[in-house]
Scaffold this active site. Structure first.
Site, PDB file in Angstrom:
ATOM      1  N   CYS A 201     -55.280  62.076 -42.532  1.00 45.52           N
ATOM      2  CA  CYS A 201     -55.407  62.377 -41.106  1.00 45.52           C
ATOM      3  C   CYS A 201     -54.020  62.808 -40.627  1.00 45.52           C
ATOM      4  CB  CYS A 201     -55.986  61.214 -40.310  1.00 45.52           C
ATOM      5  SG  CYS A 201     -55.015  59.720 -40.300  1.00 45.52           S
ATOM      6  N   CYS A 276     -59.162  65.421 -37.457  1.00 46.07           N
ATOM      7  CA  CYS A 276     -58.088  65.730 -36.503  1.00 46.07           C
ATOM      8  C   CYS A 276     -57.510  67.120 -36.749  1.00 46.07           C
ATOM      9  CB  CYS A 276     -57.013  64.656 -36.513  1.00 46.07           C
ATOM     10  SG  CYS A 276     -56.633  63.997 -38.103  1.00 46.07           S
ATOM     11  N   CYS A 280     -54.079  70.630 -44.416  1.00 45.99           N
ATOM     12  CA  CYS A 280     -53.993  70.023 -45.743  1.00 45.99           C
ATOM     13  C   CYS A 280     -53.496  71.067 -46.729  1.00 45.99           C
ATOM     14  CB  CYS A 280     -55.370  69.562 -46.189  1.00 45.99           C
ATOM     15  SG  CYS A 280     -55.684  67.871 -45.741  1.00 45.99           S
TER      16      CYS A 280
END
Ligand SMILES: Cc1cc2nc3c(=O)[nH]c(=O)nc-3n(C[C@H](O)[C@H](O)[C@H](O)COP(=O)(O)O)c2cc1C
Length: 322
Positions: A201, A276, A280
């Protein structure tokens, strides 16, 4: 998978250092992340028996163990203390660290909290000494056994060497290299077949931590869980710790980390994000899922509980599929 070595000898380039470095090099060859803490440089205060840890789960002596050693003991999958024999036990420096692990013992046995990695964590002791009496390692063996229990590690044995005294003696031992290679292969075998999962996250302070903890508690024997955030916070969310403790899960001594750090030990096969929209890194071949969970930061404890329960259900469903 993190293998943590605790180097307990004050002698530089001595026998313990050689033995532990050999052990860690074998672990790295098998794909483990390794970290050696030079215990003698940490100036760890001996336990002063305030017994605060038994009531509150914290040691009032804060500066030596809290910033690094407790978090490492929590993150480690394998804990490897290494020490010369000093008067039939480990060195005083390593013994101070062991005594201060009473805080983790108290969280486990007095506060009845489960350390998420406890299901899989293993302990392995390394030692050597100058003499040849059959009882040379009896004290160390018992100390290691109870240390492993305190830090939530299954005792997986030891390598002990007699008649090692001067610098270089350990290195000259005829079987040490093959002993270490065989011991490491046996110790790490159960870790190697696990599937790697990254829970991510933004701040790595709350939702991904809860997901990672549930996954470890429920399926740590099948999943190599790693947890990270695109913008890691300085500390985890205190309310998250409270609601996880209500479930009996101990989130103390966990420090948020970056996604890059989280995947240093190898690319995950699964990446699960928490809704959120964080960036990545591209991991070739990884299966991705986004759980679209609401952000509980700044909300009340009931909201945090709802998110916790939703995460638990999602983790239960996820582990059925891997
Ligand atoms: C303070 C001290 C106490 C020791 N006590 C013992 C002992 O009880 N039994 C033994 O066999 N060797 C003992 N030794 C020898 C060390 O265990 C041995 O030299 C060892 O190889 C040192 O390892 P290192 O190079 O990693 O420091 C002692 C050494 C020191 C300095």
């Amino acid at each position: 998978m993190l293998v943590l070595g605790l180097q307990g000898s004050p002698r530089k380039k001595g026998n313990t250092e050689f033995l532990l470095e050999l052990f860690m090099a074998e672990a790295a060859k098998l794909g483990a992340q390794t970290h050696i803490t030079d215990v003698c440089k940490k100036h760890i205060e001996p336990c002063k028996e305030f017994t605060t840890c038994e009531k509150k789960g914290f040691c009032p002596i804060k500066d030596d163990m809290d910033p690094e050693i407790y978090p490492l003991l929590r993150r480690a999958d394998v804990v490897v203390p290494a020490s010369p024999v000093f008067f039939y036990n480990v060195t005083a420096q390593l013994k101070a660290l062991i005594d201060r692990s009473q805080t983790l013992w108290a969280r486990k046995y007095r506060l009845n909290l489960i350390d998420p990695r406890r299901k899989m964590r293993r302990g392995f002791m390394l030692s050597q000494g100058a003499t040849k009496g059959k009882n040379l390692f009896v004290g160390i063996d018992l100390t290691a056994k109870y240390f492993f229990d305190a830090v939530g590690a299954k005792d997986e044995g030891s390598l002990y060497y007699w008649q090692i005294e001067h610098r270089g003696d350990m290195e000259k031992h005829p079987t040490v290299r093959e002993d270490v290679k065989a011991a490491v292969a046996k110790l790490l075998a159960p870790f190697l077949g696990r599937k790697k999962v990254l829970f991510a996250c933004r701040e790595n302070a709350c939702r991904s931590q809860m997901a990672g903890a549930f996954a470890q508690v429920l399926a740590g024997d099948r999943l190599d869980v790693t947890i990270g955030g695109s913008e890691p916070a300085a500390q985890v969310n205190p309310l998250m710790k409270t609601v996880m403790a209500e479930k009996g899960i101990d989130m103390e001594f966990i420090i948020p980390q970056s996604i890059e750090k989280a995947i240093e030990g190898g690319n995950p096969e699964y990446i699960i994000t928490m809704g959120c929209g964080e960036a990545c890194p591209f991991v070739p071949g990884a299966q991705k899922a986004d759980w679209a969970l609401p952000d509980p930061a700044g909300k009340d404890i009931d909201f945090m509980r709802k998110v916790r329960d939703e995460i638990e259900e999602k983790v239960k469903a996820f582990i059925q599929t891997v």
